[in-house]
Enzyme design. Sequence first.
Site, PDB file in Angstrom:
ATOM      1  N   GLU A 162       5.908  -3.385   0.847  1.00 40.72           N
ATOM      2  CA  GLU A 162       5.881  -3.084  -0.804  1.00 40.72           C
ATOM      3  C   GLU A 162       4.905  -1.762  -0.952  1.00 40.72           C
ATOM      4  O   GLU A 162       3.568  -1.868  -0.861  1.00 40.72           O
ATOM      5  CB  GLU A 162       4.940  -4.260  -1.556  1.00 40.72           C
ATOM      6  CG  GLU A 162       5.683  -5.625  -1.589  1.00 40.72           C
ATOM      7  CD  GLU A 162       6.921  -5.702  -2.315  1.00 40.72           C
ATOM      8  OE1 GLU A 162       7.168  -4.662  -3.136  1.00 40.72           O
ATOM      9  OE2 GLU A 162       7.644  -6.672  -2.344  1.00 40.72           O
ATOM     10  N   GLY A 170       2.654   2.114   5.379  1.00 41.57           N
ATOM     11  CA  GLY A 170       3.977   1.533   5.861  1.00 41.57           C
ATOM     12  C   GLY A 170       4.743   2.266   6.963  1.00 41.57           C
ATOM     13  O   GLY A 170       5.219   1.684   7.995  1.00 41.57           O
ATOM     14  N   GLY A 192       0.753  -1.397  -0.045  1.00 42.18           N
ATOM     15  CA  GLY A 192       0.172   0.063   0.028  1.00 42.18           C
ATOM     16  C   GLY A 192       0.886   1.316  -0.039  1.00 42.18           C
ATOM     17  O   GLY A 192       2.181   1.332  -0.379  1.00 42.18           O
ATOM     18  N   SER A 193       0.247   2.231   0.435  1.00 43.92           N
ATOM     19  CA  SER A 193       1.053   3.663   0.307  1.00 43.92           C
ATOM     20  C   SER A 193       2.272   3.683   1.394  1.00 43.92           C
ATOM     21  O   SER A 193       2.129   2.894   2.382  1.00 43.92           O
ATOM     22  CB  SER A 193       0.029   4.840   0.538  1.00 43.92           C
ATOM     23  OG  SER A 193      -0.455   4.447   2.049  1.00 43.92           O
ATOM     24  N   CYS A 237       1.853   0.693  -8.765  1.00 37.70           N
ATOM     25  CA  CYS A 237       2.758   1.004  -7.929  1.00 37.70           C
ATOM     26  C   CYS A 237       4.063   1.291  -8.787  1.00 37.70           C
ATOM     27  O   CYS A 237       4.931   2.127  -8.574  1.00 37.70           O
ATOM     28  CB  CYS A 237       3.195  -0.048  -6.843  1.00 37.70           C
ATOM     29  SG  CYS A 237       3.420  -1.416  -7.319  1.00 37.70           S
TER      30      CYS A 237
HETATM   31  P1  NAD Z   1      -3.542   2.343   1.167  1.00 38.37           P
HETATM   32  O1  NAD Z   1      -2.441   2.606   1.976  1.00 38.37           O
HETATM   33  O2  NAD Z   1      -4.334   3.573   1.382  1.00 38.37           O
HETATM   34  O3  NAD Z   1      -4.193   0.925   1.884  1.00 38.37           O
HETATM   35  C1  NAD Z   1      -3.378  -0.360   1.473  1.00 38.37           C
HETATM   36  C2  NAD Z   1      -3.920  -1.214   2.453  1.00 38.37           C
HETATM   37  O4  NAD Z   1      -3.412  -0.750   4.029  1.00 38.37           O
HETATM   38  C3  NAD Z   1      -5.499  -1.483   2.731  1.00 38.37           C
HETATM   39  O5  NAD Z   1      -5.837  -2.640   2.952  1.00 38.37           O
HETATM   40  C4  NAD Z   1      -5.690  -0.588   4.085  1.00 38.37           C
HETATM   41  O6  NAD Z   1      -6.638  -0.938   4.658  1.00 38.37           O
HETATM   42  C5  NAD Z   1      -4.458  -1.064   4.903  1.00 38.37           C
HETATM   43  N1  NAD Z   1      -4.089   0.013   5.767  1.00 38.37           N
HETATM   44  C6  NAD Z   1      -3.961   1.366   5.734  1.00 38.37           C
HETATM   45  N2  NAD Z   1      -3.422   1.843   7.075  1.00 38.37           N
HETATM   46  C7  NAD Z   1      -3.119   0.794   7.716  1.00 38.37           C
HETATM   47  C8  NAD Z   1      -2.842   0.616   9.051  1.00 38.37           C
HETATM   48  N3  NAD Z   1      -2.435   1.794  10.003  1.00 38.37           N
HETATM   49  N4  NAD Z   1      -2.619  -0.733   9.771  1.00 38.37           N
HETATM   50  C9  NAD Z   1      -2.905  -1.740   8.965  1.00 38.37           C
HETATM   51  N5  NAD Z   1      -3.319  -1.521   7.874  1.00 38.37           N
HETATM   52  C10 NAD Z   1      -3.646  -0.364   7.020  1.00 38.37           C
HETATM   53  O7  NAD Z   1      -3.327   2.142  -0.257  1.00 38.37           O
HETATM   54  P2  NAD Z   1      -4.195   1.957  -1.725  1.00 38.37           P
HETATM   55  O8  NAD Z   1      -4.874   3.216  -1.812  1.00 38.37           O
HETATM   56  O9  NAD Z   1      -5.006   0.850  -1.388  1.00 38.37           O
HETATM   57  O10 NAD Z   1      -3.143   1.528  -2.691  1.00 38.37           O
HETATM   58  C11 NAD Z   1      -2.279   2.586  -3.430  1.00 38.37           C
HETATM   59  C12 NAD Z   1      -0.908   2.813  -2.880  1.00 38.37           C
HETATM   60  O11 NAD Z   1      -0.432   1.303  -2.986  1.00 38.37           O
HETATM   61  C13 NAD Z   1       0.000   3.356  -3.555  1.00 38.37           C
HETATM   62  O12 NAD Z   1       0.953   4.140  -2.878  1.00 38.37           O
HETATM   63  C14 NAD Z   1       0.807   2.131  -4.374  1.00 38.37           C
HETATM   64  O13 NAD Z   1       2.233   2.840  -4.887  1.00 38.37           O
HETATM   65  C15 NAD Z   1       0.896   1.260  -3.405  1.00 38.37           C
HETATM   66  N6  NAD Z   1       1.169  -0.035  -4.115  1.00 38.37           N
HETATM   67  C16 NAD Z   1       2.519  -0.693  -3.759  1.00 38.37           C
HETATM   68  C17 NAD Z   1       2.618  -1.796  -4.552  1.00 38.37           C
HETATM   69  C18 NAD Z   1       4.219  -2.436  -4.457  1.00 38.37           C
HETATM   70  O14 NAD Z   1       4.385  -3.653  -4.471  1.00 38.37           O
HETATM   71  N7  NAD Z   1       5.130  -1.602  -3.787  1.00 38.37           N
HETATM   72  C19 NAD Z   1       1.918  -2.658  -5.165  1.00 38.37           C
HETATM   73  C20 NAD Z   1       0.429  -2.068  -5.190  1.00 38.37           C
HETATM   74  C21 NAD Z   1       0.264  -1.085  -4.663  1.00 38.37           C
END
Ligand code: NAD
Length: 505
Positions: A263, A246, A241-242, A297
């Site tokens: 990731e 992380g 995720g974002s 991503c």
């Molecule tokens: P997001 O960070 O909003 O959410 C991702 C996941 O994390 C969701 O399931 C969310 O519920 C969970 N989450 C959020 N805050 C959390 C916390 N405090 N504790 C535990 N879980 C939590 O991301 P998004 O909008 O769904 O996806 C887009 C982002 O993901 C972009 O930044 C993109 O670059 C990244 N991404 C990275 C990769 C990679 O492999 N590097 C792959 C796909 C997406």
Amino acid sequence: MTEVFENPVQDALALLARLGVSRLALEGGDLPAHTPITGEEICRVASVSPAEASVRIGGAHAAFLAWRRLPAPRRGELVRLFGEELRTAKADLGRLVTLEAGKVLSEGLGEVQEMIDICDFAVGLSRQLYGLTLATERPDHRMMETWHPLGVVGVISAFNFPVAVWSWNAALALVCGNAVAWKPSEKTPLTALAVQALFERAAARFGPEAPEGLCVLLQGGADIGALLVDDPRVPLVSATGSTAMGRKVAPRLAARFARALLELGGNNAAIVAPSADLELAVRAVAFSAMGTAGQRCTTLRRLFVHETRYDEVLSRLKAVYARVRVGDPREEGVLVGPLIDPAAGEAMAAALAEAERAGGRIHGGGPLDRPGVFVRPALVEMPGQAEVVLRETFAPILYVMRYRDLAGAIAAQNAAPQGLSSSIFTRDLQEAERFLSAEGSDCGIANVNIGPSGAEIGGAFGGEKETGGGRESGSDSWKAYMRRATNTINYGSALPLAQGVSFEV
Ligand code: NAD
């Protein structure tokens, strides 16, 4: 021939039924599932309560205790059966990905193909979880390493690869002898339900050796993800995720000495050098920057073009951007579907306004007048890397900049805080090798004459710096899902100590 509905809500409900998701799972819940194609709500699924999440994690832990005893090739057989289910369901699941995440059909199907590919990879791996035999300094001794399963692997996934990311983790985790607890994105709960139904079908075919609770689903928002992060029964959390996510997750895992496989966000660049094949480069740039509506991503966000080719590249790109079809991702010929939600559209508009204030010249980028959030991809000529350029905006914006010398272009590319993917387009061997060398790209992925987007499963996937440092999928990424034990065996009757230490009592 299966029935296809014009209305995406009806279409999604019919697909879910065919994929084996019970109607009950789609009724009366608190978590709304939308289709970005029209913005409509499809249904509401139930998010899991904290108490129920804890019970499910406990169930997964109990399943792990049994599963770890099965020989790895036998564990591979379950993943093989799951791969078969995916092959049979590819058309339906791919279309459901399109309906829920908004990517065009070939990308929805491609995502399921990626799941099938990682299953095949994991099945082969289930017979290759090798350790080393090491030279020992002591006579009549043997030293070796053995790889053991870890426990319950927590998987937190993002909306933009709603099913493939889980499978990269789960297929490897399962053959390595682990159980899996999955917290999918709250924006894509339906594809998660479908995958769970397919997995359960494979587990039923496998028989009682697949313990109940081997793969559990924890639907919900960040709060449910946080439960997984804090649970001491979960020794590894793989979170996609974002970077903002992380930043919250990493210190909590570190505080309890759990493993983190992160990731996170990317801000990927490509360099178009003087000798580049422009026909190829422009096609690669178009896919990498506009594909999945800029919501990968690995999406290409920064383009550095040598000053001698700048005008030509820009004019070719402008032509491609003007003719790309944006619209319903189910339609033939459409290459750019919707953004996931209104917040994504607002973030794109805000980034474009900021880029303009920083001296950017914008081509394209306007919204379409239709339900859902549809935008034309934007090309932005920038005088340099303003703050907005160094940030990841999860939308189809490509910042284009000139460069004079390769060292400067590489330094500019590496100036972003993220370090996921990168490319150079060149026919000059020295430039290509320089880019791939220790003083070249600082990213986890560095390509030559291929865009930064669209990796194969065979390689290790992930990036450096604010991308989080994790590696998953191919190569030796499986090692993240196992613990290594070093074993020394004395088959003599003396007790020589290492380093010649003497301890006579
Ligand atoms: P997001 O960070 O909003 O959410 C991702 C996941 O994390 C969701 O399931 C969310 O519920 C969970 N989450 C959020 N805050 C959390 C916390 N405090 N504790 C535990 N879980 C939590 O991301 P998004 O909008 O769904 O996806 C887009 C982002 O993901 C972009 O930044 C993109 O670059 C990244 N991404 C990275 C990769 C990679 O492999 N590097 C792959 C796909 C997406």
